[in-house]
Design a protein around this motif. Structure first.
Motif, PDB file in Angstrom:
ATOM      1  N   MET A  27     -25.410 -89.855   2.093  1.00  0.00           N
ATOM      2  CA  MET A  27     -24.269 -88.958   1.952  1.00  0.00           C
ATOM      3  C   MET A  27     -23.648 -88.558   3.296  1.00  0.00           C
ATOM      4  SD  MET A  27     -22.108 -87.592   0.020  1.00  0.00           S
ATOM      5  CE  MET A  27     -22.845 -87.934  -1.573  1.00  0.00           C
ATOM      6  N   PRO A  28     -24.436 -88.234   4.351  1.00  0.00           N
ATOM      7  CA  PRO A  28     -23.802 -87.881   5.633  1.00  0.00           C
ATOM      8  C   PRO A  28     -22.901 -88.987   6.182  1.00  0.00           C
ATOM      9  CG  PRO A  28     -26.110 -87.244   5.639  1.00  0.00           C
ATOM     10  CD  PRO A  28     -25.888 -88.058   4.400  1.00  0.00           C
ATOM     11  N   PHE A  29     -23.318 -90.245   5.989  1.00  0.00           N
ATOM     12  CA  PHE A  29     -22.494 -91.363   6.473  1.00  0.00           C
ATOM     13  C   PHE A  29     -21.214 -91.490   5.651  1.00  0.00           C
ATOM     14  CE2 PHE A  29     -26.793 -92.496   7.835  1.00  0.00           C
ATOM     15  CZ  PHE A  29     -26.578 -92.790   9.175  1.00  0.00           C
ATOM     16  N   LEU A  30     -21.321 -91.265   4.334  1.00  0.00           N
ATOM     17  CA  LEU A  30     -20.127 -91.328   3.484  1.00  0.00           C
ATOM     18  C   LEU A  30     -19.142 -90.223   3.859  1.00  0.00           C
ATOM     19  CD1 LEU A  30     -21.726 -92.027  -0.027  1.00  0.00           C
ATOM     20  CD2 LEU A  30     -20.854 -93.673   1.648  1.00  0.00           C
ATOM     21  N   ILE A  31     -19.673 -89.022   4.099  1.00  0.00           N
ATOM     22  CA  ILE A  31     -18.806 -87.901   4.490  1.00  0.00           C
ATOM     23  C   ILE A  31     -18.143 -88.180   5.833  1.00  0.00           C
ATOM     24  CG2 ILE A  31     -18.801 -85.464   5.167  1.00  0.00           C
ATOM     25  CD1 ILE A  31     -21.038 -85.046   3.105  1.00  0.00           C
ATOM     26  N   LEU A  32     -18.911 -88.726   6.773  1.00  0.00           N
ATOM     27  CA  LEU A  32     -18.350 -89.058   8.094  1.00  0.00           C
ATOM     28  C   LEU A  32     -17.245 -90.103   7.964  1.00  0.00           C
ATOM     29  CD1 LEU A  32     -21.462 -89.186  10.474  1.00  0.00           C
ATOM     30  CD2 LEU A  32     -19.481 -87.661  10.653  1.00  0.00           C
ATOM     31  N   TYR A  33     -17.448 -91.106   7.094  1.00  0.00           N
ATOM     32  CA  TYR A  33     -16.438 -92.148   6.907  1.00  0.00           C
ATOM     33  C   TYR A  33     -15.148 -91.553   6.341  1.00  0.00           C
ATOM     34  CZ  TYR A  33     -13.937 -96.137   4.965  1.00  0.00           C
ATOM     35  OH  TYR A  33     -12.951 -97.042   4.653  1.00  0.00           O
ATOM     36  N   ILE A  34     -15.281 -90.722   5.312  1.00  0.00           N
ATOM     37  CA  ILE A  34     -14.091 -90.105   4.704  1.00  0.00           C
ATOM     38  C   ILE A  34     -13.369 -89.222   5.713  1.00  0.00           C
ATOM     39  CG2 ILE A  34     -13.304 -88.474   2.940  1.00  0.00           C
ATOM     40  CD1 ILE A  34     -15.617 -89.550   1.181  1.00  0.00           C
ATOM     41  N   ALA A  35     -14.156 -88.428   6.461  1.00  0.00           N
ATOM     42  CA  ALA A  35     -13.549 -87.557   7.480  1.00  0.00           C
ATOM     43  C   ALA A  35     -12.833 -88.376   8.536  1.00  0.00           C
ATOM     44  CB  ALA A  35     -14.628 -86.687   8.127  1.00  0.00           C
ATOM     45  N   PHE A  36     -13.437 -89.516   8.907  1.00  0.00           N
ATOM     46  CA  PHE A  36     -12.827 -90.368   9.924  1.00  0.00           C
ATOM     47  C   PHE A  36     -11.527 -90.982   9.418  1.00  0.00           C
ATOM     48  CE2 PHE A  36     -12.340 -94.433  12.141  1.00  0.00           C
ATOM     49  CZ  PHE A  36     -12.320 -93.980  13.455  1.00  0.00           C
ATOM     50  N   VAL A  37     -11.517 -91.421   8.155  1.00  0.00           N
ATOM     51  CA  VAL A  37     -10.301 -91.996   7.578  1.00  0.00           C
ATOM     52  C   VAL A  37      -9.191 -90.951   7.533  1.00  0.00           C
ATOM     53  CG1 VAL A  37      -9.286 -92.906   5.452  1.00  0.00           C
ATOM     54  CG2 VAL A  37     -11.479 -93.787   6.258  1.00  0.00           C
ATOM     55  N   VAL A  38      -9.548 -89.744   7.103  1.00  0.00           N
ATOM     56  CA  VAL A  38      -8.551 -88.660   7.045  1.00  0.00           C
ATOM     57  C   VAL A  38      -8.011 -88.356   8.437  1.00  0.00           C
ATOM     58  CG1 VAL A  38      -8.242 -86.198   6.564  1.00  0.00           C
ATOM     59  CG2 VAL A  38      -9.466 -87.642   4.940  1.00  0.00           C
ATOM     60  N   LEU A  39      -8.891 -88.302   9.431  1.00  0.00           N
ATOM     61  CA  LEU A  39      -8.446 -88.027  10.798  1.00  0.00           C
ATOM     62  C   LEU A  39      -7.556 -89.144  11.329  1.00  0.00           C
ATOM     63  CD1 LEU A  39     -11.454 -86.450  12.731  1.00  0.00           C
ATOM     64  CD2 LEU A  39      -9.170 -85.487  12.429  1.00  0.00           C
ATOM     65  N   SER A  40      -7.885 -90.392  10.990  1.00  0.00           N
ATOM     66  CA  SER A  40      -7.065 -91.508  11.474  1.00  0.00           C
ATOM     67  C   SER A  40      -5.674 -91.467  10.859  1.00  0.00           C
ATOM     68  CB  SER A  40      -7.742 -92.849  11.168  1.00  0.00           C
ATOM     69  OG  SER A  40      -7.808 -93.074   9.774  1.00  0.00           O
ATOM     70  N   TRP A  41      -5.554 -90.910   9.646  1.00  0.00           N
ATOM     71  CA  TRP A  41      -4.255 -90.761   8.994  1.00  0.00           C
ATOM     72  C   TRP A  41      -3.484 -89.572   9.548  1.00  0.00           C
ATOM     73  CZ3 TRP A  41      -5.974 -91.338   3.169  1.00  0.00           C
ATOM     74  CH2 TRP A  41      -5.982 -92.705   2.829  1.00  0.00           C
ATOM     75  N   LEU A  42      -4.180 -88.444   9.640  1.00  0.00           N
ATOM     76  CA  LEU A  42      -3.483 -87.179   9.886  1.00  0.00           C
ATOM     77  C   LEU A  42      -3.929 -86.473  11.159  1.00  0.00           C
ATOM     78  CD1 LEU A  42      -3.471 -85.822   6.226  1.00  0.00           C
ATOM     79  CD2 LEU A  42      -1.556 -86.839   7.463  1.00  0.00           C
ATOM     80  N   GLY A  43      -4.790 -87.111  11.957  1.00  0.00           N
ATOM     81  CA  GLY A  43      -5.256 -86.476  13.183  1.00  0.00           C
ATOM     82  C   GLY A  43      -4.121 -86.203  14.157  1.00  0.00           C
ATOM     83  N   ALA A  44      -3.246 -87.209  14.336  1.00  0.00           N
ATOM     84  CA  ALA A  44      -2.149 -87.047  15.298  1.00  0.00           C
ATOM     85  C   ALA A  44      -1.207 -85.909  14.900  1.00  0.00           C
ATOM     86  CB  ALA A  44      -1.390 -88.369  15.452  1.00  0.00           C
ATOM     87  N   PRO A  45      -0.695 -85.858  13.643  1.00  0.00           N
ATOM     88  CA  PRO A  45       0.187 -84.726  13.292  1.00  0.00           C
ATOM     89  C   PRO A  45      -0.543 -83.382  13.299  1.00  0.00           C
ATOM     90  CG  PRO A  45      -0.234 -86.106  11.369  1.00  0.00           C
ATOM     91  CD  PRO A  45      -0.728 -86.858  12.555  1.00  0.00           C
ATOM     92  N   PHE A  46      -1.843 -83.380  12.958  1.00  0.00           N
ATOM     93  CA  PHE A  46      -2.586 -82.114  12.972  1.00  0.00           C
ATOM     94  C   PHE A  46      -2.678 -81.560  14.395  1.00  0.00           C
ATOM     95  CE2 PHE A  46      -6.654 -79.866  13.519  1.00  0.00           C
ATOM     96  CZ  PHE A  46      -6.431 -78.793  12.672  1.00  0.00           C
ATOM     97  N   PHE A  47      -3.003 -82.429  15.353  1.00  0.00           N
ATOM     98  CA  PHE A  47      -3.105 -81.952  16.731  1.00  0.00           C
ATOM     99  C   PHE A  47      -1.724 -81.715  17.347  1.00  0.00           C
ATOM    100  CE2 PHE A  47      -7.397 -83.513  16.120  1.00  0.00           C
ATOM    101  CZ  PHE A  47      -8.145 -82.504  16.728  1.00  0.00           C
ATOM    102  N   ASN A  48      -0.702 -82.408  16.831  1.00  0.00           N
ATOM    103  CA  ASN A  48       0.668 -82.061  17.222  1.00  0.00           C
ATOM    104  C   ASN A  48       0.999 -80.640  16.767  1.00  0.00           C
ATOM    105  OD1 ASN A  48       1.274 -84.428  18.507  1.00  0.00           O
ATOM    106  ND2 ASN A  48       2.425 -85.320  16.809  1.00  0.00           N
ATOM    107  N   LEU A  49       0.502 -80.288  15.571  1.00  0.00           N
ATOM    108  CA  LEU A  49       0.729 -78.935  15.050  1.00  0.00           C
ATOM    109  C   LEU A  49       0.055 -77.899  15.948  1.00  0.00           C
ATOM    110  CD1 LEU A  49       1.738 -76.993  12.858  1.00  0.00           C
ATOM    111  CD2 LEU A  49      -0.361 -77.481  11.578  1.00  0.00           C
ATOM    112  N   LEU A  50      -1.171 -78.189  16.383  1.00  0.00           N
ATOM    113  CA  LEU A  50      -1.854 -77.273  17.299  1.00  0.00           C
ATOM    114  C   LEU A  50      -1.093 -77.146  18.607  1.00  0.00           C
ATOM    115  CD1 LEU A  50      -5.634 -78.194  16.819  1.00  0.00           C
ATOM    116  CD2 LEU A  50      -4.300 -76.402  15.693  1.00  0.00           C
ATOM    117  N   LEU A  51      -0.568 -78.290  19.083  1.00  0.00           N
ATOM    118  CA  LEU A  51       0.214 -78.275  20.317  1.00  0.00           C
ATOM    119  C   LEU A  51       1.521 -77.511  20.097  1.00  0.00           C
ATOM    120  CD1 LEU A  51      -0.395 -79.542  23.091  1.00  0.00           C
ATOM    121  CD2 LEU A  51       1.064 -81.464  22.445  1.00  0.00           C
TER     122      LEU A  51
END
Length: 420
Positions: free
Chosen positions: A269-293
């Motif tokens: 399960m930890p590996f599955l959660i890490l994979y899903i989190a990584f996929v989500v970050l690869s999709w939305l990481g840039a706009p999320f951190f743009n929002l923080l900026l």
């Protein structure tokens, strides 16, 4: 008229395009078939982002002087600026066929290969240009970019050092040095060069993009994400696709094992959660951190207009997602979970649609597709609101399929657009 043409050339060198256009129109009033004047006027239009007019002028120049390498080169430049990379490649190939002794032509060809992420071809073309003119700064810069992506970091350092030696005030060279430092996971040093590049050339988009990435890379989570993005950019396109598909297949296999052997769940399960989190970050990481900026009182000025709009839209969708998720957790209303997931997926669509440049092929059609998905999502919410839950669930699944088709289609169209 020769004096007006010389003045126009000088004004183009000084980037005073409006004044250059005035001089060129005077030339064309007396010599309407002057191919060189049409070519230079095309450059003026291109710099003013009047791409259709620029292409029309450069085509007229080619028609008037089909054996002139310079007009083919200018035609390639304006096509490149308009995002028509395949046609630009054809035009610069024609220029080189007519005159294979001009380093500028090879620099443009190398930049097209960079756009298409053909790093070996970019390096080869840049070296051909340097063989013709050893001090050509643009060729050195493009060679450095290719060397970084080919993993030739020592060679890239030498190339950039040589370019800075030739022209220490070149903003592109400082921007390249900054990107090289980002590839080496040194955002602090990268920011120094991006700031210097923008001091020397305030409009340098390559430096602006690097500055934004450098600022976001101060966050350790985004630094890891950026390192992944940059690593992937150094790989061949087929290798990248193989890794993405392979990771998904591994995820499905591990999930199947966890379901068939429940005892393995705590370990898998930890590996599955890490994979899903990584996929989500690869999709939305840039706009999320743009929002923080965007929320930072200094960082907001580093973002361009598109990034600001993206971050605002993403922030709104993220807030809606959080509110619906909280509502589902507190009130245990299942329909709110569907709406929360729909809002989250819609943020992917909105960010992708807003990120399309003006020259993205089929941009209007993709925007209509995004609007249609928004209408389906709104219909889903309305169905749940009036108690037509079966309709709401059906619209949810239709929406999910639409989002999947949208993301695949946009990525495919974007990849085809940069092919040369």
């Amino acid at each position: 008229m020769e004096s007006s043409l010389l003045r126009a050339q000088k004004l183009l060198e000084q980037r005073r395009y409006d004044l250059a256009e005035r001089e060129l129109r005077q030339v064309l009033e007396h010599q309407p078939n002057h191919a060189g004047a049409h070519a230079m006027l095309a450059l003026c239009h291109s710099q003013a982002r009047r791409h259709d007019e620029a292409i029309a002028e450069s085509r007229q120049a080619v028609g008037l002087a089909p054996d002139d390498a310079y007009v083919h080169y200018i035609h390639s430049v304006v096509l490149h600026d308009a995002g028509q990379y395949r046609q630009s490649r054809q035009a610069v190939d024609q220029a080189i066929a007519i005159n294979p002794t001009n380093a500028d032509y090879f620099a443009l060809l190398a930049s097209l290969f960079v756009t298409g992420e053909r790093w070996k071809d970019a390096a080869e073309s840049a070296r051909k240009g340097l063989a013709l003119f050893a001090e050509h700064v643009d060729c050195k810069n493009i060679l450095a970019i290719a060397q970084v992506h080919l993993g030739q970091r020592d060679e890239a350092r030498t190339t950039i050092r040589g370019a800075l030696g030739e022209d220490p005030d070149n903003p592109l060279t400082h921007a390249n040095q900054g990107w090289a430092y980002l590839h080496e996971n040194q955002p602090k040093k990268a920011l120094e060069h991006f700031r210097e590049a923008l001091r020397l050339g305030p409009g340098n988009e390559w430096a602006k993009a690097g500055l934004v990435e450098g600022l976001k890379a101060r966050n350790p989570i985004y630094r890891l994400l950026l390192a992944y993005f940059l690593w992937m950019s150094r790989l061949d396109g087929r290798v990248r696709m193989g890794l993405i598909i392979g990771a998904y297949v591994l995820y499905r296999v591990m999930r199947g094992v966890a379901e068939s052997v429940p005892e393995s769940m705590p370990f898998i399960m930890p590996f599955l959660i890490l994979y899903i989190a990584f996929v989500v970050l690869s999709w939305l990481g840039a706009p999320f951190f743009n929002l923080l900026l965007r929320l930072n009182k200094y960082g907001r000025y580093a973002l361009n207009r598109t990034q600001r709009i993206q971050s605002n839209a993403f922030g709104a969708m993220l807030l809606l997602t959080i509110l619906c998720a909280v509502g589902w957790l507190v009130f245990r209303v299942e329909e709110w979970a569907f709406v929360a997931l729909s809002a989250f997926l819609m943020s992917i669509v909105v960010v992708s649609a807003l990120g399309m440049g003006a020259n993205f092929k089929g941009r209007q059609g993709w925007h209509m597709f995004a609007c249609a998905l928004g209408v389906i999502a709104a219909g889903e919410v309305a169905a749940f609101a009036i108690g037509a839950n079966s309709w709401g669930v059906a619209m949810f699944y239709a929406f999910v399929l639409g989002v999947f088709g949208f993301t695949i289609g946009v990525n495919f169209a974007g990849a085809r657009r940069t092919q040369v």
